[in-house]
Design a protein around this motif. Structure first.
Motif, PDB file in Angstrom:
ATOM      1  N   VAL A 179       7.363  -2.654 -14.129  1.00  0.00           N
ATOM      2  CA  VAL A 179       6.960  -2.285 -12.774  1.00  0.00           C
ATOM      3  C   VAL A 179       6.057  -1.062 -12.859  1.00  0.00           C
ATOM      4  N   GLU A 180       4.962  -1.072 -12.117  1.00  0.00           N
ATOM      5  CA  GLU A 180       4.124   0.130 -11.996  1.00  0.00           C
ATOM      6  C   GLU A 180       4.606   0.890 -10.774  1.00  0.00           C
ATOM      7  N   TYR A 181       5.312   1.994 -11.010  1.00  0.00           N
ATOM      8  CA  TYR A 181       6.022   2.694  -9.933  1.00  0.00           C
ATOM      9  C   TYR A 181       5.314   3.985  -9.569  1.00  0.00           C
ATOM     10  N   HIS A 182       5.098   4.168  -8.249  1.00  0.00           N
ATOM     11  CA  HIS A 182       4.469   5.386  -7.734  1.00  0.00           C
ATOM     12  C   HIS A 182       5.420   6.044  -6.728  1.00  0.00           C
ATOM     13  N   PRO A 183       6.292   6.949  -7.203  1.00  0.00           N
ATOM     14  CA  PRO A 183       7.184   7.649  -6.267  1.00  0.00           C
ATOM     15  C   PRO A 183       6.449   8.749  -5.531  1.00  0.00           C
ATOM     16  N   GLN A 184       7.100   9.281  -4.498  1.00  0.00           N
ATOM     17  CA  GLN A 184       6.528  10.356  -3.684  1.00  0.00           C
ATOM     18  C   GLN A 184       5.105  10.009  -3.247  1.00  0.00           C
ATOM     19  N   SER A 185       4.931   8.767  -2.834  1.00  0.00           N
ATOM     20  CA  SER A 185       3.621   8.275  -2.425  1.00  0.00           C
ATOM     21  C   SER A 185       3.758   7.558  -1.085  1.00  0.00           C
ATOM     22  N   SER A 186       2.840   7.841  -0.170  1.00  0.00           N
ATOM     23  CA  SER A 186       2.893   7.260   1.174  1.00  0.00           C
ATOM     24  C   SER A 186       1.693   6.361   1.415  1.00  0.00           C
ATOM     25  N   ALA A 187       1.962   5.123   1.815  1.00  0.00           N
ATOM     26  CA  ALA A 187       0.890   4.222   2.227  1.00  0.00           C
ATOM     27  C   ALA A 187       0.415   4.636   3.607  1.00  0.00           C
ATOM     28  N   MET A 188      -0.856   4.987   3.719  1.00  0.00           N
ATOM     29  CA  MET A 188      -1.393   5.563   4.945  1.00  0.00           C
ATOM     30  C   MET A 188      -2.242   4.600   5.773  1.00  0.00           C
ATOM     31  N   ALA A 189      -2.898   3.669   5.108  1.00  0.00           N
ATOM     32  CA  ALA A 189      -3.793   2.752   5.805  1.00  0.00           C
ATOM     33  C   ALA A 189      -4.067   1.574   4.886  1.00  0.00           C
ATOM     34  N   LEU A 190      -4.582   0.493   5.472  1.00  0.00           N
ATOM     35  CA  LEU A 190      -4.978  -0.647   4.653  1.00  0.00           C
ATOM     36  C   LEU A 190      -6.091  -1.415   5.355  1.00  0.00           C
ATOM     37  N   ALA A 191      -6.956  -1.981   4.542  1.00  0.00           N
ATOM     38  CA  ALA A 191      -8.057  -2.814   5.039  1.00  0.00           C
ATOM     39  C   ALA A 191      -8.672  -3.520   3.851  1.00  0.00           C
ATOM     40  N   ALA A 192      -9.119  -4.758   4.074  1.00  0.00           N
ATOM     41  CA  ALA A 192      -9.818  -5.528   3.047  1.00  0.00           C
ATOM     42  C   ALA A 192      -9.038  -5.571   1.740  1.00  0.00           C
ATOM     43  N   ASN A 193      -7.736  -5.782   1.830  1.00  0.00           N
ATOM     44  CA  ASN A 193      -6.862  -5.899   0.666  1.00  0.00           C
ATOM     45  C   ASN A 193      -6.849  -4.655  -0.219  1.00  0.00           C
ATOM     46  N   VAL A 194      -7.024  -3.509   0.384  1.00  0.00           N
ATOM     47  CA  VAL A 194      -6.900  -2.229  -0.315  1.00  0.00           C
ATOM     48  C   VAL A 194      -5.984  -1.328   0.495  1.00  0.00           C
ATOM     49  N   LEU A 195      -5.001  -0.791  -0.186  1.00  0.00           N
ATOM     50  CA  LEU A 195      -4.033   0.113   0.432  1.00  0.00           C
ATOM     51  C   LEU A 195      -4.442   1.542   0.117  1.00  0.00           C
ATOM     52  N   GLN A 196      -4.559   2.375   1.136  1.00  0.00           N
ATOM     53  CA  GLN A 196      -4.858   3.791   0.943  1.00  0.00           C
ATOM     54  C   GLN A 196      -3.526   4.543   0.814  1.00  0.00           C
ATOM     55  N   VAL A 197      -3.349   5.218  -0.307  1.00  0.00           N
ATOM     56  CA  VAL A 197      -2.062   5.837  -0.627  1.00  0.00           C
ATOM     57  C   VAL A 197      -2.248   7.318  -0.889  1.00  0.00           C
ATOM     58  N   LEU A 198      -1.392   8.119  -0.278  1.00  0.00           N
ATOM     59  CA  LEU A 198      -1.382   9.559  -0.539  1.00  0.00           C
ATOM     60  C   LEU A 198      -0.289   9.851  -1.545  1.00  0.00           C
ATOM     61  N   THR A 199      -0.661  10.354  -2.711  1.00  0.00           N
ATOM     62  CA  THR A 199       0.294  10.689  -3.768  1.00  0.00           C
ATOM     63  C   THR A 199       0.334  12.195  -3.963  1.00  0.00           C
ATOM     64  N   SER A 200       1.252  12.646  -4.804  1.00  0.00           N
ATOM     65  CA  SER A 200       1.329  14.084  -5.079  1.00  0.00           C
ATOM     66  C   SER A 200       0.077  14.582  -5.796  1.00  0.00           C
ATOM     67  N   ALA A 201      -0.677  13.666  -6.408  1.00  0.00           N
ATOM     68  CA  ALA A 201      -1.906  14.036  -7.106  1.00  0.00           C
ATOM     69  C   ALA A 201      -3.150  13.818  -6.263  1.00  0.00           C
ATOM     70  N   GLY A 202      -2.975  13.356  -5.022  1.00  0.00           N
ATOM     71  CA  GLY A 202      -4.111  13.115  -4.160  1.00  0.00           C
ATOM     72  C   GLY A 202      -4.173  11.668  -3.701  1.00  0.00           C
ATOM     73  N   ARG A 203      -5.339  11.264  -3.218  1.00  0.00           N
ATOM     74  CA  ARG A 203      -5.502   9.923  -2.654  1.00  0.00           C
ATOM     75  C   ARG A 203      -5.765   8.891  -3.739  1.00  0.00           C
ATOM     76  N   ARG A 204      -5.171   7.696  -3.543  1.00  0.00           N
ATOM     77  CA  ARG A 204      -5.449   6.574  -4.432  1.00  0.00           C
ATOM     78  C   ARG A 204      -5.709   5.334  -3.582  1.00  0.00           C
ATOM     79  N   GLU A 205      -6.564   4.474  -4.083  1.00  0.00           N
ATOM     80  CA  GLU A 205      -6.791   3.173  -3.472  1.00  0.00           C
ATOM     81  C   GLU A 205      -6.113   2.126  -4.342  1.00  0.00           C
ATOM     82  N   VAL A 206      -5.214   1.370  -3.750  1.00  0.00           N
ATOM     83  CA  VAL A 206      -4.463   0.366  -4.495  1.00  0.00           C
ATOM     84  C   VAL A 206      -4.874  -1.008  -3.991  1.00  0.00           C
ATOM     85  N   ALA A 207      -5.613  -1.736  -4.807  1.00  0.00           N
ATOM     86  CA  ALA A 207      -6.063  -3.076  -4.435  1.00  0.00           C
ATOM     87  C   ALA A 207      -4.931  -4.069  -4.651  1.00  0.00           C
TER      88      ALA A 207
END
Length: 456
Positions: free
Chosen positions: A85-113
């Motif tokens: 499993v690719e696990y991202h704790p302490q991360s909040s899904a903030m938005a999604l569009a076009a099959n990409v999830l915008q995630v706020l992590t402790s290291a900053g923003r990530r886009e998860v396709a």
């Protein structure tokens, strides 16, 4: 940075019972899912884990559910340790569009396709506005439970808990076991409501007996069929709760902390952004996303757990497996026969609907609050503000929101939307279903602006 670009990438949002069971089934099928989780460690709210080195035992934290909690924790930890499993704790899904999830992590923003998305977002407290509830020292039942589980802290020296639903009794028992001074447990549901729902609640007799045993342990501090008047406070916080008992006698209970909650509301913001359809469910008295029995909702989107229906931890585990099975089936991959889980889900839903009848949403109490009662604590909007706006906006939730800002604050309507809809419906003389629900907006939680600035 974009991760999870595999053409079959499956992303699970939430690592409570539903998310863990969904991940387990996908891993067994040879798929490595991405799991986005707001917690420090997997378990969700019901099986929330304390920090490392915490001294209270699992039995103290989870009671009769300790075995289930430890089994789920161990299962997920093994999958992560093996790289399944690719696990991202302490991360909040903030938005999604076009099959990409915008995630706020402790290291900053990530886009998860993702190719497919399983939302196992759980539930939050369902709250009723009371005169005085905006005072510091008034918490939701869930907040009181988090403080106890995560830090071993009781949030007051003399505590009053008020509301209705299984969580009211559970949090009271957990606090009492931890040595806290719980002065009163005030249930707005009548004994009659609870007895009338008992036949269908017997779909899960063990839980009924367990709940009755908890109730007996509370003894004389538990009061059913009460009417809450107000919370009295000074500059330091609550000093008392005023209420009427089932016989109509005025009562006054001194305290320095109040916890309130009326069962739970599904956490549905991401489902709305994912274009899932919703309908008002009068049994649960809230807007819920629509899905088939396996959890299929929008295209490539699957729902599981309390974010779909408030069925509790056991129901969430079953729903997580079903959502993952639907996902595998839609990908043309083998999946387990869902018949047994579907039968269990039907039994859990029968029990859950009986619970909703036993501990109903107090619509009449909400509609009768005085005009000066704060409804939206984030924006300082009173019941009078809401009622007055209906006269020139009509009885539609989003029109009222645009004028008085109800639901525009930090909680994004999580705590005020349901109560606000009751007040709008009462003023407009229409069913609450016709008020509609507030449109979901991204981001679904407040975030630091700096985290969202493109690195380029």
């Amino acid at each position: 940075m974009t991760v999870a670009n595999d053409r079959k990438a499956i992303v699970i949002v939430g690592a409570g019972p539903a998310g863990i069971r969904a991940a387990e089934l996908l891993v067994a099928a040879g798929i490595r899912p991405v799991v986005i989780d707001e917690g420090m460690r997997a378990g969700g709210q019901i099986y929330r884990r304390p920090p490392e080195g915490f001294t209270r035992s699992a039995q103290q934290l989870y009671g009769s559910e300790a075995g289930k909690a430890l089994a789920l924790h161990s299962l997920f930890d093994r999958m992560v340790a093996r790289g399944e499993v690719e696990y991202h704790p302490q991360s909040s899904a903030m938005a999604l569009a076009a099959n990409v999830l915008q995630v706020l992590t402790s290291a900053g923003r990530r886009e998860v396709a993702y190719n497919r998305l399983i939302l196992a977002t759980g539930a939050t407290d369902r709250l009723v506005p009371l005169p005085g509830w905006q005072a510091p020292g008034v918490y939701s039942l869930g907040a009181a439970q988090i403080a106890l589980k995560a830090q071993g802290v009781a949030l007051g020296r003399r505590i009053v808990l008020a509301g209705s639903g299984p969580l009211l009794t559970l949090v009271a028992i957990q606090l009492v076991k931890a040595g806290a001074n719980v002065a009163a447990v005030l249930d707005t549901s009548s004994v009659r409501n609870q007895i009338l729902a008992l036949p269908d609640m017997m779909a899960r007799p063990v839980l009924v007996l367990r709940g009755l045993a908890m109730r007996l342990k509370l003894g004389l501090i538990y009061h059913a069929g009460v009417t809450l008047t107000d919370i009295v406070s000074d500059e330091s916080g609550p000093t008392a709760v005023r209420w009427r008992d089932a016989d109509g006698r005025d009562r006054h209970t001194e305290c320095d902390m109040v916890g309130i909650g009326w069962h739970l509301r599904a956490e549905t913001q991401l489902a709305g952004l994912a274009q899932c359809s919703f309908d008002y469910d009068p049994g649960w008295a809230q807007w819920l996303p629509q899905a088939d029995r396996m959890g299929r909702s929008a295209d490539g989107v699957y729902l599981a757990g309390d974010g779909l229906r408030i069925l509790g931890a056991d129901g969430a585990e079953v729903a997580g497996r079903l959502a993952a099975s639907a996902c595998l089936a839609d990908m043309g991959l083998p999946y387990p026969n869902p018949a047994r889980d579907l039968r269990r889900l039907a039994r859990y839903e029968r029990f859950a609907r009986a619970i909703a009848r036993a501990f109903p949403w107090p619509a009449g109490m909400v509609r009768s609050v005085p005009d000066e009662t704060m409804v939206c604590r984030c924006e300082g909007i009173s019941a009078g503000d809401l009622r007055g706006s209906v006269d020139y906006t009509g009885g539609e939730a989003n029109r009222v929101k645009s004028v008085v800002r109800v639901g525009m604050g930090r909680c994004q309507g999580r705590f005020c939307q349901l109560a606000g809809a009751e007040l709008i419906a009462e003023r407009a003389g229409i069913p609450v279903r016709e008020v509609g629900s507030l449109r979901e907006q991204a981001p679904v939680r407040p975030l630091p602006i700096g985290a969202w600035i493109n690195e380029s």
